[in-house]
Design an enzyme around this catalytic site. Structure first.
Site, mmCIF file in Angstrom:
data_model
loop_
_atom_site.group_PDB
_atom_site.id
_atom_site.type_symbol
_atom_site.label_atom_id
_atom_site.label_comp_id
_atom_site.label_asym_id
_atom_site.label_seq_id
_atom_site.Cartn_x
_atom_site.Cartn_y
_atom_site.Cartn_z
ATOM 1 N N HIS A 117 -102.555 59.286 23.445
ATOM 2 C CA HIS A 117 -103.391 59.814 24.535
ATOM 3 C C HIS A 117 -104.739 59.117 24.644
ATOM 4 C CE1 HIS A 117 -100.894 63.784 24.386
ATOM 5 N NE2 HIS A 117 -100.263 62.808 24.973
ATOM 6 N N CYS A 155 -118.296 44.861 37.235
ATOM 7 C CA CYS A 155 -118.117 44.952 38.703
ATOM 8 C C CYS A 155 -118.884 46.123 39.314
ATOM 9 C CB CYS A 155 -116.630 45.102 39.034
ATOM 10 S SG CYS A 155 -115.976 46.743 38.642
ATOM 11 N N ALA A 236 -103.522 72.559 7.936
ATOM 12 C CA ALA A 236 -103.179 71.163 7.609
ATOM 13 C C ALA A 236 -103.705 70.714 6.252
ATOM 14 C CB ALA A 236 -103.735 70.259 8.706
HETATM 15 N N1 APR Z 1 -104.024 73.246 10.629
HETATM 16 C C1 APR Z 1 -102.849 72.937 11.245
HETATM 17 N N2 APR Z 1 -102.529 73.338 12.510
HETATM 18 C C2 APR Z 1 -103.447 74.086 13.146
HETATM 19 C C3 APR Z 1 -104.691 74.458 12.574
HETATM 20 C C4 APR Z 1 -104.969 73.997 11.256
HETATM 21 N N3 APR Z 1 -106.117 74.301 10.628
HETATM 22 N N4 APR Z 1 -105.374 75.218 13.492
HETATM 23 C C5 APR Z 1 -104.569 75.297 14.588
HETATM 24 N N5 APR Z 1 -103.418 74.643 14.375
HETATM 25 C C6 APR Z 1 -102.267 74.452 15.276
HETATM 26 C C7 APR Z 1 -102.072 75.552 16.290
HETATM 27 O O1 APR Z 1 -101.251 76.580 15.744
HETATM 28 C C8 APR Z 1 -101.361 74.810 17.426
HETATM 29 O O2 APR Z 1 -99.952 74.832 17.222
HETATM 30 O O3 APR Z 1 -102.524 73.284 16.024
HETATM 31 C C9 APR Z 1 -101.847 73.372 17.274
HETATM 32 C C10 APR Z 1 -102.818 72.956 18.363
HETATM 33 O O4 APR Z 1 -102.101 72.946 19.576
HETATM 34 P P1 APR Z 1 -102.843 72.399 20.889
HETATM 35 O O5 APR Z 1 -104.203 72.998 20.961
HETATM 36 O O6 APR Z 1 -101.880 72.583 22.036
HETATM 37 O O7 APR Z 1 -103.053 70.851 20.602
HETATM 38 P P2 APR Z 1 -101.976 69.681 20.767
HETATM 39 O O8 APR Z 1 -100.617 70.141 20.403
HETATM 40 O O9 APR Z 1 -102.515 68.500 20.043
HETATM 41 O O10 APR Z 1 -102.052 69.396 22.360
HETATM 42 C C11 APR Z 1 -101.332 68.277 22.824
HETATM 43 O O11 APR Z 1 -102.397 68.590 24.986
HETATM 44 O O12 APR Z 1 -104.345 68.988 26.159
HETATM 45 C C12 APR Z 1 -103.448 68.010 25.768
HETATM 46 O O13 APR Z 1 -103.959 65.759 25.512
HETATM 47 C C13 APR Z 1 -104.160 67.003 24.913
HETATM 48 O O14 APR Z 1 -103.324 65.801 23.001
HETATM 49 C C14 APR Z 1 -103.440 67.091 23.578
HETATM 50 C C15 APR Z 1 -102.091 67.651 23.953
HETATM 51 ZN ZN ZN Z 2 -115.203 46.799 36.531
#
Ligand code: APR
Ligand code: ZN
Length: 262
Positions: A117, A155, A236
């Site tokens: 992304h 540009c 994590a």
């Molecule tokens: N450790 C591990 N996982 C965690 C923690 C933590 N401390 N805290 C939250 N989470 C988990 C949540 O349970 C959830 O499943 O991380 C996940 C976050 O999900 P999203 O907020 O949807 O993020 P992501 O999956 O990366 O979103 C994907 O959506 O908005 C777009 O481009 C943006 O890259 C992003 C994409």
């Molecule tokens: Zn340019």
């Protein structure tokens, strides 16, 4: 127990990769998107993270991204990023495919990194091919303090964040490399993603379809959990440190740094 089992699967893997989302950076203080206090709970993505929003109100979109850049610039890689970089050094993890734009995997030392992304510290011109990594060019501070709309030095057109907005295609080369790695991988370690945003969320499914195994670390169930062979319901940092211990215990000898195989 689960971490030991995951450690053993990873230590025995021939070609293990990692797939990460915003959750891996939560402990670094970077807000996720869909959690209770997530960005998309407080802001409307269609007003801030789409090409239409940028055309309609570039000033508002740049205010949002400069706020995120300032916040992320203060964040440091946490023990999950560091454990993942260590597993790469040990030859256990061959590549990290991330949805995150926060640069924390690179800062933690991960080398074979695919940013599906984009990267929040990179800007690109809306007209010509000009691109700049503000961290590498040393212009980040100056860029963040300027009140003006950023313009291309080549540009004069508006610069935009070099990230993928909703409704936009992912960078072709990154996507192709990610799918090629996923089709080769016999294990994918999925960390901190809700698994609801496509095409990125296909990655673990591609590994599974090719007979690979899926290990997931997430305090909550996600769109990936249904196909997880091992689901570690932990944050994590805790999960990754448990897995690292599991790998090192399986390889025998603490911290065995020998390169099992490149
Ligand atoms: N450790 C591990 N996982 C965690 C923690 C933590 N401390 N805290 C939250 N989470 C988990 C949540 O349970 C959830 O499943 O991380 C996940 C976050 O999900 P999203 O907020 O949807 O993020 P992501 O999956 O990366 O979103 C994907 O959506 O908005 C777009 O481009 C943006 O890259 C992003 C994409
Ligand atoms: Zn340019």
């Amino acid at each position: 127990m689960l971490c030991e089992e995951a450690g053993r699967i990873l230590a025995k893997a021939k070609f293990a990769i990692a797939f990460t989302g915003a959750g891996i950076s939560a402990e670094s203080g970077v807000p996720t998107f869909r959690d209770a206090n997530g960005l998309w709970r407080n802001y409307k993505p269609e007003e801030l993270a789409t090409p239409e929003a940028f055309r309609r109100n570039p000033k508002l979109v740049w205010e949002f991204y400069k706020w995120r850049m300032r916040l992320i610039a203060k964040a440091r890689p946490n023990r999950a990023h560091l454990a993942l970089a260590r597993l790469e050094k040990m030859g256990i993890i061959k590549a990290v495919i991330t949805q995150n734009v926060d640069d924390l995997h690179r800062e933690a030392g991960t080398e074979n990194l695919i940013e599906l992304h984009g990267n929040i510290f990179r800007v690109r011109c809306t007209s010509c091919a000009y691109r700049e990594n503000l961290k590498e060019s040393g212009r980040l501070e100056e860029f963040l303090t300027s009140e003006d709309l950023p313009r291309c030095p080549r540009c004069g057109s508006l610069l935009r964040p070099d990230v993928v907005w909703f409704g936009e295609p992912l960078p072709q080369d990154a996507l192709e490399r990610a799918f090629e790695l996923a089709s080769k991988a016999d294990v994918v370690l999925v960390i901190g993603t809700s698994g609801v945003v496509y095409p990125a969320a296909y990655i673990p499914y591609v590994v599974k379809e090719h007979g690979g195994r899926v290990i997931e670390i997430n305090p909550k169930r996600s769109g990936i959990t249904p196909i997880a062979d091992v689901f570690i319901p932990k944050p994590a940092g805790e999960g990754m440190e448990g897995i690292l211990r599991g790998v090192e215990a399986f390889l025998g000898g603490k911290g065995s740094d020998h390169q099992r195989r490149k």
